[in-house]
Design a protein around this motif. Structure first.
Motif, PDB file in Angstrom:
ATOM      1  N   UNK A   1       6.755 -13.823  -7.637  1.00  0.00           N
ATOM      2  CA  UNK A   1       5.403 -14.085  -8.148  1.00  0.00           C
ATOM      3  C   UNK A   1       4.605 -14.945  -7.167  1.00  0.00           C
ATOM      4  N   UNK A   2       5.289 -15.913  -6.569  1.00  0.00           N
ATOM      5  CA  UNK A   2       4.623 -16.782  -5.595  1.00  0.00           C
ATOM      6  C   UNK A   2       4.202 -15.987  -4.362  1.00  0.00           C
ATOM      7  N   UNK A   3       5.107 -15.121  -3.873  1.00  0.00           N
ATOM      8  CA  UNK A   3       4.791 -14.292  -2.702  1.00  0.00           C
ATOM      9  C   UNK A   3       3.645 -13.331  -3.007  1.00  0.00           C
ATOM     10  N   UNK A   4       3.662 -12.730  -4.207  1.00  0.00           N
ATOM     11  CA  UNK A   4       2.602 -11.802  -4.594  1.00  0.00           C
ATOM     12  C   UNK A   4       1.260 -12.516  -4.673  1.00  0.00           C
ATOM     13  N   UNK A   5       1.264 -13.740  -5.202  1.00  0.00           N
ATOM     14  CA  UNK A   5       0.024 -14.514  -5.311  1.00  0.00           C
ATOM     15  C   UNK A   5      -0.514 -14.869  -3.925  1.00  0.00           C
ATOM     16  N   UNK A   6       0.384 -15.234  -3.011  1.00  0.00           N
ATOM     17  CA  UNK A   6      -0.029 -15.567  -1.642  1.00  0.00           C
ATOM     18  C   UNK A   6      -0.608 -14.347  -0.936  1.00  0.00           C
ATOM     19  N   UNK A   7      -0.004 -13.179  -1.147  1.00  0.00           N
ATOM     20  CA  UNK A   7      -0.521 -11.942  -0.545  1.00  0.00           C
ATOM     21  C   UNK A   7      -1.906 -11.609  -1.090  1.00  0.00           C
ATOM     22  N   UNK A   8      -2.078 -11.797  -2.408  1.00  0.00           N
ATOM     23  CA  UNK A   8      -3.373 -11.509  -3.023  1.00  0.00           C
ATOM     24  C   UNK A   8      -4.439 -12.457  -2.490  1.00  0.00           C
ATOM     25  N   UNK A   9      -4.099 -13.733  -2.357  1.00  0.00           N
ATOM     26  CA  UNK A   9      -5.049 -14.710  -1.814  1.00  0.00           C
ATOM     27  C   UNK A   9      -5.430 -14.353  -0.384  1.00  0.00           C
ATOM     28  N   UNK A  10      -4.424 -13.941   0.414  1.00  0.00           N
ATOM     29  CA  UNK A  10      -4.686 -13.571   1.797  1.00  0.00           C
ATOM     30  C   UNK A  10      -5.595 -12.350   1.875  1.00  0.00           C
ATOM     31  N   UNK A  11      -5.361 -11.375   0.980  1.00  0.00           N
ATOM     32  CA  UNK A  11      -6.181 -10.170   0.958  1.00  0.00           C
ATOM     33  C   UNK A  11      -7.621 -10.504   0.597  1.00  0.00           C
ATOM     34  N   UNK A  12      -7.810 -11.361  -0.395  1.00  0.00           N
ATOM     35  CA  UNK A  12      -9.162 -11.773  -0.798  1.00  0.00           C
ATOM     36  C   UNK A  12      -9.867 -12.512   0.336  1.00  0.00           C
ATOM     37  N   UNK A  13      -9.108 -13.353   1.030  1.00  0.00           N
ATOM     38  CA  UNK A  13      -9.676 -14.101   2.148  1.00  0.00           C
ATOM     39  C   UNK A  13     -10.140 -13.158   3.256  1.00  0.00           C
TER      40      UNK A  13
END
Length: 282
Positions: A261-273
């Motif tokens: 879940x933490x990795x998925x959240x980090x990937x989503x944040x990176x994609x949004x950025x």
């Protein structure tokens, strides 16, 4: 120290449109002769990839697997495989389905000898009265019994089980678990089984190998089972270490969930950025 079965720095990488995808990386494990090992982990962690590489059905990218001093380069009768679905020829009888493999492994045996081998293992799994029944007329549990008999009839050095009880009801599952363990004790076959079921792993195995989440899955933790053989289900459940082991395995799986879940959240944040930076650059 090397074991009867040795996985050394095993890895699998697939080529994808987005570049190489490393599914399994640096997987290391030794198994002793006659040992029963369960691979346990979340869906997509690479368990089936390890099993299909061991079966010789999937090429190895890095490292290797050695069974009885022979490195695996492809499929062979020294490894029997039982999948979740038994994959029988529906128009053939139970006996004929088992004979398909027996005829290949014992080409110099007489017709009667080969039929006796197939019939013996079908009888061991409780199908002695259904030898001449077509596979299409057998229940799902009975078909899986045929699949188990077919694997044992080849006299493999290693048995590979890919969630063999996953599609069965709970009563049939427990009955087949006990039948399988009885045959394994009799034939002393080294066994690797994939499962999602913590309780199944505890009851069946000598060792439970927990896999980390993919990609780049590997051995995360190994639990040794303290239960005597032959196994009696009630005694296993009453063993003082049972629930501690069960709790530790569930905690490991929950930790893997948290990391995912933490990795998925980090990937989503990176994609949004990256999307936001792209908009600003226009």
């Amino acid at each position: 120290m090397a074991g009867y079965v040795e996985f050394f720095r095993l890895g699998k990488t697939y080529d994808t449109p987005n570049g190489p995808a490393v599914i399994v990386e640096d997987f290391n494990l030794n198994m002793e002769m006659g040992e029963y090992v369960c691979l346990l982990g979340h869906s997509g962690c690479g368990k089936s990839t390890v099993l299909t590489m061991t079966a010789g059905l999937n090429s190895i990218t890095t490292g290797g697997i050695v069974v009885a001093n022979h490195e695996i380069t492809g499929p062979g009768p020294d490894r029997g495989v039982v999948f979740q679905s038994p994959c029988l020829m529906p128009w053939m009888t139970a006996l004929e389905n088992v004979l398909l493999g027996v005829n290949q492994v014992y080409p110099h045996g007489t017709k009667k000898q080969r039929r006796d081998i197939a019939g013996y293992y079908l009888t061991l799994v409780g199908l002695g009265s259904s030898l001449n029944t077509r596979a299409s007329e057998l229940s799902q549990g009975m078909q899986q019994r045929v699949g188990i008999a077919r694997a044992f009839a080849l006299k493999p050095k290693m048995l590979l089980l890919d969630e063999p009880f996953g599609m069965l009801d709970s009563l049939t599952r427990m009955e087949l678990q006990e039948i399988l363990l009885e045959i394994l004790i009799r034939d002393k076959v080294t066994t690797l089984m994939i499962t999602h079921d913590v309780d199944e792993a505890l009851f069946m195995s000598d060792k439970v190998v927990m896999m980390t989440n993919g990609p780049r899955a590997r051995v995360g933790k190994v639990f040794e089972m303290p239960f005597d053989r032959p196994r009696v289900r009630s005694e296993v459940l009453e063993h003082p270490d049972y629930y501690d082991l069960r709790g530790d395995m569930i905690t490991f799986l929950e930790d893997q969930d948290h990391k995912k879940r933490k990795q998925d959240a980090e990937k989503l944040d990176q994609k949004k950025k990256e999307e936001a930076e792209g908009v600003l650059a226009i």
